[in-house]
Motif scaffolding. Sequence first.
Motif, PDB file in Angstrom:
ATOM      1  N   UNK A 221      29.347   8.570 -29.457  1.00 35.47           N
ATOM      2  CA  UNK A 221      28.690   9.450 -27.977  1.00 35.47           C
ATOM      3  C   UNK A 221      29.087  10.634 -28.469  1.00 35.47           C
ATOM      4  N   UNK A 222      29.053  11.577 -29.189  1.00 31.20           N
ATOM      5  CA  UNK A 222      29.813  12.491 -29.272  1.00 31.20           C
ATOM      6  C   UNK A 222      28.482  13.052 -30.196  1.00 31.20           C
ATOM      7  N   UNK A 223      27.657  12.568 -30.947  1.00 28.02           N
ATOM      8  CA  UNK A 223      26.658  12.478 -31.093  1.00 28.02           C
ATOM      9  C   UNK A 223      25.271  12.565 -30.415  1.00 28.02           C
ATOM     10  N   UNK A 224      25.295  12.144 -29.598  1.00 30.31           N
ATOM     11  CA  UNK A 224      24.342  12.263 -28.293  1.00 30.31           C
ATOM     12  C   UNK A 224      24.277  13.712 -27.716  1.00 30.31           C
ATOM     13  N   UNK A 225      25.464  13.008 -27.310  1.00 28.71           N
ATOM     14  CA  UNK A 225      26.087  14.291 -26.637  1.00 28.71           C
ATOM     15  C   UNK A 225      25.503  15.887 -27.005  1.00 28.71           C
ATOM     16  N   UNK A 226      25.460  16.477 -28.949  1.00 27.14           N
ATOM     17  CA  UNK A 226      25.542  16.831 -29.394  1.00 27.14           C
ATOM     18  C   UNK A 226      24.283  17.233 -29.898  1.00 27.14           C
ATOM     19  N   UNK A 227      23.478  16.839 -29.955  1.00 30.87           N
ATOM     20  CA  UNK A 227      22.168  16.248 -30.160  1.00 30.87           C
ATOM     21  C   UNK A 227      21.367  16.878 -29.023  1.00 30.87           C
ATOM     22  N   UNK A 228      21.435  17.526 -27.949  1.00 31.68           N
ATOM     23  CA  UNK A 228      20.774  18.003 -26.386  1.00 31.68           C
ATOM     24  C   UNK A 228      21.740  18.999 -26.171  1.00 31.68           C
ATOM     25  N   UNK A 229      22.666  19.526 -26.489  1.00 30.88           N
ATOM     26  CA  UNK A 229      23.846  20.814 -26.303  1.00 30.88           C
ATOM     27  C   UNK A 229      24.594  21.577 -27.532  1.00 30.88           C
ATOM     28  N   UNK A 274      25.687  19.351 -37.715  1.00 25.67           N
ATOM     29  CA  UNK A 274      25.042  20.754 -37.779  1.00 25.67           C
ATOM     30  C   UNK A 274      25.844  21.193 -36.865  1.00 25.67           C
ATOM     31  N   UNK A 275      26.554  20.980 -36.133  1.00 23.05           N
ATOM     32  CA  UNK A 275      27.726  21.575 -34.859  1.00 23.05           C
ATOM     33  C   UNK A 275      28.780  21.999 -35.998  1.00 23.05           C
ATOM     34  N   UNK A 276      28.938  21.266 -36.739  1.00 27.22           N
ATOM     35  CA  UNK A 276      30.127  21.699 -37.493  1.00 27.22           C
ATOM     36  C   UNK A 276      29.962  22.839 -38.423  1.00 27.22           C
ATOM     37  N   UNK A 324      22.449  25.601 -40.185  1.00 27.08           N
ATOM     38  CA  UNK A 324      22.975  24.452 -39.463  1.00 27.08           C
ATOM     39  C   UNK A 324      21.510  24.114 -38.090  1.00 27.08           C
ATOM     40  N   UNK A 325      20.157  25.046 -38.209  1.00 30.97           N
ATOM     41  CA  UNK A 325      19.536  25.165 -36.880  1.00 30.97           C
ATOM     42  C   UNK A 325      20.309  24.768 -35.750  1.00 30.97           C
ATOM     43  N   UNK A 326      21.032  24.780 -35.823  1.00 35.18           N
ATOM     44  CA  UNK A 326      22.246  24.778 -34.030  1.00 35.18           C
ATOM     45  C   UNK A 326      21.329  25.756 -32.658  1.00 35.18           C
ATOM     46  N   UNK A 327      20.129  27.045 -33.212  1.00 35.28           N
ATOM     47  CA  UNK A 327      20.298  28.269 -32.789  1.00 35.28           C
ATOM     48  C   UNK A 327      18.804  27.462 -31.359  1.00 35.28           C
ATOM     49  N   UNK A 328      18.294  26.672 -31.755  1.00 32.05           N
ATOM     50  CA  UNK A 328      17.684  26.173 -31.179  1.00 32.05           C
ATOM     51  C   UNK A 328      17.725  25.333 -29.948  1.00 32.05           C
ATOM     52  N   UNK A 329      19.124  24.908 -30.098  1.00 31.34           N
ATOM     53  CA  UNK A 329      19.517  24.115 -29.001  1.00 31.34           C
ATOM     54  C   UNK A 329      19.681  25.474 -27.783  1.00 31.34           C
ATOM     55  N   UNK A 330      19.629  24.624 -25.905  1.00 27.95           N
ATOM     56  CA  UNK A 330      20.576  26.191 -25.351  1.00 27.95           C
ATOM     57  C   UNK A 330      22.109  26.277 -25.890  1.00 27.95           C
TER      58      UNK A 330
END
Length: 357
Positions: A221-229, A274-276, A324-330
């Motif tokens: 569930x967290x993997x899915x949630x954090x793939x979009x946020x 990536x989130x971690x 981590x590339x997370x800058x691409x997410x909102x």
Amino acid sequence: MAHEEDWAGDAKNASPDGEFVRDTTYITDRLTAELAPGSAPRPREDGAFDWPVEAGRYRLIGARACPWAHRTIITRRLLGLEDAISLGLAGPTHDKRSWRFDLDPEGVDPVLRIPRLQDAYLARFPEYPRGITVPALVEVASGKVVTNDFPTIPVDFNDQWRGLAREGAPDLYPAELREEIDAVSKRVYTEVNNGVYRCGFAGSQEAYESAYHRLWTALDWLEERLSESRYLVGGHITLADIYLYPTLVRFDPVYHGHFKASRNKITEMPALWGYLRDLWQTPGFGDTTDILEIKQHYYAVHTDVNPTGVVPLGPDMTGLNTPHGREELPGTPFAEGVTLPGPVPAGEEVKNPDLSA
């Protein structure tokens, strides 16, 4: 099934079917800005006390090893409360009696002048019957424990200590997001933070398998949630992220093997990995994390799980420092006008920064 560290560590019991049951009875005193500095504790109807927010009056006792203490250490650093609340750190291993200040010179906390956290508990409650746990807030002058209620300490740091926070400190618990933060945090606590312990301390195959499936349902569930946020709630770091991080950063070094949470590693889950890394690279997270002390605690203290006490070499965690590339997410780490915390105060640096061993 009792465990050796009931007195000093994660207080625990087991149900008749072998399921791990956490003892959640804590000292529920709170810190409040409603009371004037210098005031005596104010009794509440529930038998607990409210204590005044006051710079220099209290010392936060934690341990790099403990995930429940880690969340309070992160919150304190992000808010810049270092000058208002001093930090004492117990070593990664403890015995049946108590967490010990065995990393400090002469084996005593340099401010409280005690060798064991147990001394602060017994100074207030001479017959204290429960676990000697971290985090704990201790009144410096009296040497008495004030509270060890880990769920409320970060909230009170954010809300009640706001007047002593650094300029540009974030609001980690925004009013408009509290309902969602609470809902997400509750699931994270029951299914992930505590879920890894249900796996590790299961007393039967059936209890273990139930715990295992519950844990991985939540991690998926967290993997899915954090793939979009980028973050768990809203567009910025909140207490929800601070509560999840200590479990994620301990997962591959400890929980995957030691606690048998072994479906896969966090490094094999793109969004969570990536989130971690995103959080690790944000001041307040990685610079408060000591991977070696974490491993030393779990593998040496949990002798019922690891009777030899051998602490493993690895895994290599240097990947935490890769992009981590997370800058691409909102989302951004903090809202406009919020600044990053400054350098780690002298004396609070992580003792074992090597991530490869």
